[in-house]
Motif scaffolding. Structure first.
Motif, short mmCIF file in Angstrom:
data_model
loop_
_atom_site.label_atom_id
_atom_site.label_comp_id
_atom_site.label_asym_id
_atom_site.label_seq_id
_atom_site.Cartn_x
_atom_site.Cartn_y
_atom_site.Cartn_z
N SER A 132 0.83 -1.20 0.00
CA SER A 132 0.00 0.00 0.00
C SER A 132 0.87 1.26 0.00
O SER A 132 0.53 2.25 -0.65
N SER B 85 2.18 1.81 -3.48
CA SER B 85 1.13 2.30 -4.36
C SER B 85 1.00 3.82 -4.23
O SER B 85 0.88 4.54 -5.22
N GLU B 86 1.04 4.31 -3.00
CA GLU B 86 0.95 5.76 -2.78
C GLU B 86 2.19 6.47 -3.32
O GLU B 86 2.09 7.54 -3.93
N THR C 193 2.13 7.02 -6.96
CA THR C 193 1.28 8.16 -7.30
C THR C 193 2.07 9.46 -7.15
O THR C 193 1.94 10.38 -7.97
N LEU C 194 2.89 9.52 -6.12
CA LEU C 194 3.63 10.74 -5.82
C LEU C 194 4.88 10.90 -6.70
O LEU C 194 5.23 12.01 -7.10
N PHE D 33 3.32 5.61 4.08
CA PHE D 33 2.75 6.44 3.01
C PHE D 33 1.33 5.97 2.69
O PHE D 33 1.08 4.79 2.46
N ARG D 34 0.41 6.94 2.67
CA ARG D 34 -1.01 6.65 2.44
C ARG D 34 -1.69 7.93 2.01
O ARG D 34 -1.10 9.03 2.11
N SER D 35 -2.92 7.82 1.56
CA SER D 35 -3.67 9.01 1.14
C SER D 35 -3.78 9.98 2.31
O SER D 35 -4.22 9.63 3.39
#
Length: 310
Positions: free
Chosen positions: A33, A36-37, A40-41, A101-103
């Protein structure tokens, strides 16, 4: 605030803190997870670098990983490090840093925005982070300095790592760092691997010193977790799965597939050379019925599905 909540707050934390913690736990954050974040960044800034390290990940100890490592290194261009600084858990620790790291975290306003330091002195800078790309390049720099550069100094144009402790989440982390890396996943009949392990005293660690592998159950769980992950995500990681039993037969088709997958040239005569083997002359350790039963339970049903019978 009533008395009960007052006591809860004093001993367990505030209601808001407890609720946020519960939500965090229920979200089951993981290396996957976090990656994945980060994608995105950051994206995949290394995709055009052309780096193709080799990562040989074995489902535990005594599964033929050193034999396969030697086979790969019969190509003089390749240096494959063997479980480097194993008890330090370098790769595991680095991979674990991405879990947070997460939304929504880090908040966007934590990142440095190219303002001059003297301007920042007048702002709230208690949380001031470099851009996520800097973190990515920092991780890469450690691998380059620790593994890639020493291999180049030794005269190898390609480098890699052989490991027996890393699971598929760690493979995804390595793939994030090196999208062009080549992966090999190796597994062996768990009873044969455990029998060989017994000759070494059964005193090794998955993570030192907190996760010892001293029992057939812990050995089997380690084998099952690694093998399950390798088989599940092999295609996603563009990896080649190798059975030790096929490798030991000097299967010509398998050797050709290894060569093609890794883009190397190997000397098959390496397979006939015994170097440091604990099973010379057919000598094997005795495994009791109880140990065998505990191991079978730990590796079921996966071992049976792979045709490994006890």
């Amino acid at each position: 605030m009533n008395l009960l909540e007052y006591l809860r707050s004093a001993f367990l934390g505030t209601a808001r803190a407890r609720q946020e913690h519960q939500q965090a736990v229920l979200s089951r954050p993981s290396i996957g997870s976090g990656l994945s974040e980060l994608r995105t960044l950051v994206g995949d800034p290394a995709t055009d670098h052309g780096d193709t390290p080799i990562f040989l990940l074995s489902a535990g100890w005594r599964s033929g990983s050193t034999l396969l490592q030697r086979l790969i290194m019969s190509d003089p261009r390749v240096l494959l490090w063997g479980e480097p600084y194993d008890e330090c858990g370098i790769i595991q620790a680095l991979a674990q840093t991405v879990v947070a790291f997460r939304s929504g975290w880090p908040p966007d306003d934590y990142y440095y925005r190219a303002a001059k330091p003297e301007v920042l002195a007048g702002d709230w800078i208690a949380n001031l982070f470099p851009a996520p790309a800097a973190l990515y390049h920092g991780h890469r720099a450690l691998f380059e300095a620790t593994f890639a550069e020493p291999a180049r100094l030794a005269g190898a144009s390609r480098w890699g790592i052989k490991e027996v402790r890393l699971n598929v989440d760690h493979a995804h982390y390595l793939h994030w760092l090196y999208p062009n890396g080549r992966f090999l996943f190796l597994h062996r009949h768990p009873l044969d691997a455990y029998r060989s392990y017994c000759r070494y005293g059964r005193n090794w660690y998955q993570t030192w010193p907190g996760e010892p592998v001293f029992t057939p159950a812990s050995f089997g769980r380690h084998w099952r977790v690694l093998t399950e992950g390798f088989l599940r995500d092999a295609a996603q990681l563009n990896s080649l799965v190798v059975r030790y039993e096929d490798l030991a037969k000097a299967n010509g088709d398998l050797l050709a597939r290894i060569e093609q997958h890794l883009d190397i040239r190997i000397d098959p005569s390496v397979l006939a050379e015994k170097v440091g083997s604990s099973e010379r002359g057919g000598e094997q350790a005795w495994v009791s019925r109880l140990e065998k039963s505990l191991l079978r339970r730990a590796v079921s049903p996966l071992a049976g599905n792979l045709g490994y019978t006890f």
